[in-house]
Design a protein around this motif. Structure first.
Motif, PDB file in Angstrom:
ATOM      1  N   ASN A  88       7.684   8.323  -6.689  1.00  0.00           N
ATOM      2  CA  ASN A  88       7.338   9.562  -7.361  1.00  0.00           C
ATOM      3  C   ASN A  88       5.910   9.516  -7.871  1.00  0.00           C
ATOM      4  OD1 ASN A  88      10.004  10.922  -7.350  1.00  0.00           O
ATOM      5  ND2 ASN A  88      10.596   9.173  -8.594  1.00  0.00           N
ATOM      6  N   ALA A  89       5.375  10.686  -8.113  1.00  0.00           N
ATOM      7  CA  ALA A  89       4.056  10.811  -8.738  1.00  0.00           C
ATOM      8  C   ALA A  89       4.054  12.071  -9.576  1.00  0.00           C
ATOM      9  CB  ALA A  89       2.946  10.871  -7.688  1.00  0.00           C
ATOM     10  N   LEU A  90       3.340  12.051 -10.679  1.00  0.00           N
ATOM     11  CA  LEU A  90       3.278  13.186 -11.586  1.00  0.00           C
ATOM     12  C   LEU A  90       1.993  13.950 -11.328  1.00  0.00           C
ATOM     13  CD1 LEU A  90       4.889  14.428 -13.953  1.00  0.00           C
ATOM     14  CD2 LEU A  90       3.326  13.236 -15.499  1.00  0.00           C
ATOM     15  N   LEU A  91       2.135  15.207 -10.919  1.00  0.00           N
ATOM     16  CA  LEU A  91       0.975  16.046 -10.636  1.00  0.00           C
ATOM     17  C   LEU A  91       0.879  17.147 -11.673  1.00  0.00           C
ATOM     18  CD1 LEU A  91       1.119  16.488  -6.760  1.00  0.00           C
ATOM     19  CD2 LEU A  91      -0.163  14.833  -8.096  1.00  0.00           C
ATOM     20  N   PRO A  92      -0.322  17.531 -12.056  1.00  0.00           N
ATOM     21  CA  PRO A  92      -0.474  18.602 -13.032  1.00  0.00           C
ATOM     22  C   PRO A  92      -0.038  19.939 -12.469  1.00  0.00           C
ATOM     23  CG  PRO A  92      -2.599  17.977 -12.127  1.00  0.00           C
ATOM     24  CD  PRO A  92      -1.612  16.985 -11.614  1.00  0.00           C
ATOM     25  N   ASP A  93       0.656  20.696 -13.247  1.00  0.00           N
ATOM     26  CA  ASP A  93       1.082  22.035 -12.869  1.00  0.00           C
ATOM     27  C   ASP A  93       0.901  22.933 -14.092  1.00  0.00           C
ATOM     28  OD1 ASP A  93       2.674  24.401 -12.458  1.00  0.00           O
ATOM     29  OD2 ASP A  93       3.575  23.365 -10.769  1.00  0.00           O
ATOM     30  N   PRO A  94      -0.008  23.906 -14.036  1.00  0.00           N
ATOM     31  CA  PRO A  94      -0.265  24.737 -15.222  1.00  0.00           C
ATOM     32  C   PRO A  94       0.972  25.446 -15.746  1.00  0.00           C
ATOM     33  CG  PRO A  94      -1.945  25.072 -13.527  1.00  0.00           C
ATOM     34  CD  PRO A  94      -0.875  24.246 -12.908  1.00  0.00           C
ATOM     35  N   ALA A  95       1.878  25.811 -14.824  1.00  0.00           N
ATOM     36  CA  ALA A  95       3.052  26.563 -15.257  1.00  0.00           C
ATOM     37  C   ALA A  95       4.130  25.660 -15.844  1.00  0.00           C
ATOM     38  CB  ALA A  95       3.627  27.352 -14.079  1.00  0.00           C
ATOM     39  N   LYS A  96       4.209  24.397 -15.343  1.00  0.00           N
ATOM     40  CA  LYS A  96       5.304  23.526 -15.752  1.00  0.00           C
ATOM     41  C   LYS A  96       4.850  22.331 -16.568  1.00  0.00           C
ATOM     42  CE  LYS A  96       7.887  24.753 -11.565  1.00  0.00           C
ATOM     43  NZ  LYS A  96       8.566  24.237 -10.360  1.00  0.00           N
ATOM     44  N   HIS A  97       3.543  22.263 -16.862  1.00  0.00           N
ATOM     45  CA  HIS A  97       2.997  21.150 -17.638  1.00  0.00           C
ATOM     46  C   HIS A  97       3.317  19.797 -16.994  1.00  0.00           C
ATOM     47  CE1 HIS A  97       2.084  24.090 -20.729  1.00  0.00           C
ATOM     48  NE2 HIS A  97       3.353  24.463 -20.718  1.00  0.00           N
ATOM     49  N   GLY A  98       3.157  19.746 -15.670  1.00  0.00           N
ATOM     50  CA  GLY A  98       3.406  18.496 -14.952  1.00  0.00           C
ATOM     51  C   GLY A  98       4.748  18.538 -14.243  1.00  0.00           C
ATOM     52  N   VAL A  99       4.753  18.223 -12.969  1.00  0.00           N
ATOM     53  CA  VAL A  99       5.991  18.246 -12.198  1.00  0.00           C
ATOM     54  C   VAL A  99       6.002  17.013 -11.307  1.00  0.00           C
ATOM     55  CG1 VAL A  99       4.953  19.658 -10.380  1.00  0.00           C
ATOM     56  CG2 VAL A  99       7.436  19.607 -10.635  1.00  0.00           C
ATOM     57  N   THR A 100       7.165  16.439 -11.111  1.00  0.00           N
ATOM     58  CA  THR A 100       7.297  15.207 -10.353  1.00  0.00           C
ATOM     59  C   THR A 100       7.552  15.509  -8.884  1.00  0.00           C
ATOM     60  OG1 THR A 100       8.171  14.056 -12.274  1.00  0.00           O
ATOM     61  CG2 THR A 100       8.589  13.067 -10.125  1.00  0.00           C
ATOM     62  N   PHE A 101       6.733  14.884  -8.021  1.00  0.00           N
ATOM     63  CA  PHE A 101       6.914  14.976  -6.574  1.00  0.00           C
ATOM     64  C   PHE A 101       7.139  13.573  -6.033  1.00  0.00           C
ATOM     65  CE2 PHE A 101       5.891  19.358  -5.826  1.00  0.00           C
ATOM     66  CZ  PHE A 101       5.036  19.711  -6.857  1.00  0.00           C
ATOM     67  N   SER A 102       7.696  13.476  -4.854  1.00  0.00           N
ATOM     68  CA  SER A 102       7.959  12.189  -4.228  1.00  0.00           C
ATOM     69  C   SER A 102       7.065  12.004  -3.008  1.00  0.00           C
ATOM     70  CB  SER A 102       9.427  12.089  -3.806  1.00  0.00           C
ATOM     71  OG  SER A 102       9.647  10.905  -3.063  1.00  0.00           O
ATOM     72  N   ASP A 103       6.485  10.798  -2.881  1.00  0.00           N
ATOM     73  CA  ASP A 103       5.662  10.517  -1.708  1.00  0.00           C
ATOM     74  C   ASP A 103       6.518  10.260  -0.468  1.00  0.00           C
ATOM     75  OD1 ASP A 103       6.727   8.071  -2.384  1.00  0.00           O
ATOM     76  OD2 ASP A 103       4.819   7.114  -2.842  1.00  0.00           O
ATOM     77  N   MET A 104       7.840  10.198  -0.631  1.00  0.00           N
ATOM     78  CA  MET A 104       8.708  10.023   0.531  1.00  0.00           C
ATOM     79  C   MET A 104       8.823  11.288   1.370  1.00  0.00           C
ATOM     80  SD  MET A 104      11.721   7.441  -0.751  1.00  0.00           S
ATOM     81  CE  MET A 104      12.119   8.317  -2.274  1.00  0.00           C
ATOM     82  N   ALA A 105       8.177  12.373   0.949  1.00  0.00           N
ATOM     83  CA  ALA A 105       8.106  13.558   1.794  1.00  0.00           C
ATOM     84  C   ALA A 105       7.202  13.339   2.995  1.00  0.00           C
ATOM     85  CB  ALA A 105       7.597  14.751   0.974  1.00  0.00           C
ATOM     86  N   PHE A 106       6.393  12.278   2.973  1.00  0.00           N
ATOM     87  CA  PHE A 106       5.401  12.025   4.020  1.00  0.00           C
ATOM     88  C   PHE A 106       5.884  10.902   4.931  1.00  0.00           C
ATOM     89  CE2 PHE A 106       3.353  13.862   0.372  1.00  0.00           C
ATOM     90  CZ  PHE A 106       2.583  14.875   0.930  1.00  0.00           C
ATOM     91  N   PHE A 107       5.930  11.188   6.211  1.00  0.00           N
ATOM     92  CA  PHE A 107       6.477  10.248   7.182  1.00  0.00           C
ATOM     93  C   PHE A 107       5.561   9.035   7.351  1.00  0.00           C
ATOM     94  CE2 PHE A 107       9.676  13.171   7.640  1.00  0.00           C
ATOM     95  CZ  PHE A 107      10.517  12.943   8.712  1.00  0.00           C
ATOM     96  N   PRO A 108       6.079   7.911   7.848  1.00  0.00           N
ATOM     97  CA  PRO A 108       5.384   6.625   7.673  1.00  0.00           C
ATOM     98  C   PRO A 108       4.370   6.225   8.739  1.00  0.00           C
ATOM     99  CG  PRO A 108       7.567   6.236   8.551  1.00  0.00           C
ATOM    100  CD  PRO A 108       7.458   7.727   8.316  1.00  0.00           C
ATOM    101  N   LEU A 109       4.394   6.804   9.936  1.00  0.00           N
ATOM    102  CA  LEU A 109       3.572   6.246  11.014  1.00  0.00           C
ATOM    103  C   LEU A 109       2.081   6.315  10.702  1.00  0.00           C
ATOM    104  CD1 LEU A 109       3.409   4.987  13.805  1.00  0.00           C
ATOM    105  CD2 LEU A 109       3.399   7.290  14.779  1.00  0.00           C
ATOM    106  N   PHE A 110       1.607   7.442  10.215  1.00  0.00           N
ATOM    107  CA  PHE A 110       0.178   7.602   9.932  1.00  0.00           C
ATOM    108  C   PHE A 110      -0.311   6.611   8.871  1.00  0.00           C
ATOM    109  CE2 PHE A 110      -3.442   9.981   8.016  1.00  0.00           C
ATOM    110  CZ  PHE A 110      -4.260  10.024   9.146  1.00  0.00           C
ATOM    111  N   PRO A 111       0.336   6.519   7.702  1.00  0.00           N
ATOM    112  CA  PRO A 111      -0.128   5.512   6.735  1.00  0.00           C
ATOM    113  C   PRO A 111       0.037   4.073   7.218  1.00  0.00           C
ATOM    114  CG  PRO A 111       1.874   6.580   5.956  1.00  0.00           C
ATOM    115  CD  PRO A 111       1.397   7.370   7.126  1.00  0.00           C
ATOM    116  N   MET A 112       1.013   3.804   8.083  1.00  0.00           N
ATOM    117  CA  MET A 112       1.148   2.457   8.646  1.00  0.00           C
ATOM    118  C   MET A 112      -0.064   2.117   9.511  1.00  0.00           C
ATOM    119  SD  MET A 112       5.197   2.330   9.678  1.00  0.00           S
ATOM    120  CE  MET A 112       4.921   0.927  10.757  1.00  0.00           C
ATOM    121  N   LEU A 113      -0.510   3.067  10.314  1.00  0.00           N
ATOM    122  CA  LEU A 113      -1.701   2.836  11.135  1.00  0.00           C
ATOM    123  C   LEU A 113      -2.938   2.655  10.255  1.00  0.00           C
ATOM    124  CD1 LEU A 113      -1.053   5.435  13.987  1.00  0.00           C
ATOM    125  CD2 LEU A 113      -0.809   2.954  14.116  1.00  0.00           C
TER     126      LEU A 113
END
Length: 412
Positions: A88-113
């Motif tokens: 997870n990572a905490l990103l600023p959101d003006p409406a929600k005063h910070g919202v948690t997103f997950s980096d697992m939304a991004f598939f692995p092949l590109f960062p592995m390369l």
């Protein structure tokens, strides 16, 4: 001194290449030579686009390398390449005063390369992402040429590559994004299907599925074509030849079985990490992304027609409308089943997904078969008409690409 000790020391002879390798290497070299003019035009178009963007970025005080390699989704890929999946990572959101997103939304092949390059070379993760994306874009252009040449000849293939490099949002092909990688894997997997190389098609589809969520479109094309091939072989064989045909079809079965494993494997891994079989879909929902059959997109189109919005949203709407028209023209031309299934699945995922309306044209970048009707029309047109059309597309692509990265404040 004995004869043994005085004999010169030589490295052992490398093993002789297999017959398949001996056949494949000259074929690839010949394909690359034939594609060289198209690849030169593609590289020139992307270089001019980068120069335009860099010139304006410098004028307004922004760094081109940061815009290309460390903005929006690229930040997440760099993070995964450097530290792995943290969850997870905490990103600023003006409406929600910070919202948690997950980096697992991004598939692995590109960062592995990316991580592999940073391990082997003294470069940063940002530079590695750009290197992977640029190399993948070149391989993608080559694969697009190979598919176009196989089906329609070299003139159409060249037009297809040039059109792909002059799309309004073609600047994404030069960014540290996954679309160039997916396009490269998809183009060569489709080429392998068209030339009946089923194991290669399945292996490339596996990698495509590990690169992006919509990479499943490649596996869908491989599986559908494999089923059609098996059915055709069964119909063509007599009763006595059925068992022999089944034995000779193992490559088709293996290619089809391999093709979805990259996509399914990553979903299974995220499910294990999240403790639920639908873990990946829960991650996507946290990002506000789900498949709603286009309901959210239609509501946003209605909003655009009533209210003021960024220019990029209206361009995205036009691109999506043109994509639908081109899809209808492609279907009417009755392309090979592999191209048809692949394109239909990509368009369905793009139009049926919710939110991120401005990113939808980017999601369609790998759908290069949509450009086939335009490429065919350009090769049949008068040379002057084709040149003027290409010049107009180039001008808009360079200007709009610069606008997207330096002026527009929307997620790409």
């Amino acid at each position: 001194m004995s004869a043994d000790t005085s004999a010169p020391i030589r490295a052992p002879e490398p093993p002789a290449p297999s017959p398949a390798h001996r056949r494949a290497a000259p074929r690839l070299r010949a394909s690359l030579r034939r594609a060289a003019p198209a690849l030169g035009l593609y590289a020139a178009s992307r270089l001019i686009g980068l120069v335009c963007m860099a010139a304006w970025a410098g004028r307004i005080g922004k760094h081109p390398r940061t815009l290309l390699g460390y903005c929006w989704d690229s930040v997440w890929y760099v993070g995964v390449a450097r530290h792995g999946y943290n969850g997870n990572a905490l990103l600023p959101d003006p409406a929600k005063h910070g919202v948690t997103f997950s980096d697992m939304a991004f598939f692995p092949l590109f960062p592995m390369l990316m991580r592999t390059l940073t391990t082997l070379l003294p470069i940063s993760a940002v530079t590695a992402g750009l290197v992977v994306a640029w190399v993948a874009a070149g391989v993608a252009a080559w694969g697009i040429h190979a598919v176009g040449e196989l089906l329609y000849g070299r003139r159409v293939a060249m037009a297809l590559v040039v059109l792909w490099g002059l799309l309004p949002h073609a600047i994404v092909q030069s960014m540290a994004y996954t679309e160039p990688l997916l396009t490269a894997l998809a183009a060569w997997s489709l080429y392998a299907v068209l030339t009946r190389r089923w194991l290669s098609a399945g292996a490339l589809a596996l990698l495509a599925g590990a690169s992006r969520p919509n990479g499943i479109a490649v596996a869908a094309a491989v599986c559908c074509c494999a089923a059609a091939e098996l059915w055709r072989r069964r119909r063509a064989c007599g009763t006595r030849e059925v068992l022999e045909a089944r034995g000779a079809s193992w490559r088709v079965w293996a290619g089809a079985a391999l093709s979805p494993l990259g996509w399914l494997g990553y979903l299974a891994w995220v499910g294990c990490r999240r403790g639920s079989w639908r873990g990946y879909f829960a991650v996507q929902e946290e990002w506000g992304s789900r498949f709603d059959f286009g309901a959210n997109g239609l509501r946003f189109v209605r909003y655009l027609l009533i209210h003021k919005a960024s220019f990029a949203y209206f361009v995205a709407l036009v691109i999506l409308g043109v994509a639908v028209v081109l899809l209808a023209l492609l279907v009417a031309d009755r392309p090979p089943l592999a191209l048809l299934v692949y394109t239909l699945v990509l368009v369905a995922i793009t139009l049926g997904g919710s939110n991120y309306f401005a990113s939808k044209p980017r999601f369609l970048l790998p759908a290069f078969p949509l450009l086939l009707p335009v490429a065919l029309a350009m090769t049949r047109a008068r040379p002057r008409t084709a040149v003027l059309t290409g010049g107009a597309l180039a001008g808009f692509s360079f200007v709009y690409g610069t606008y997207l990265l330096t002026v527009a404040r929307i997620a790409m």
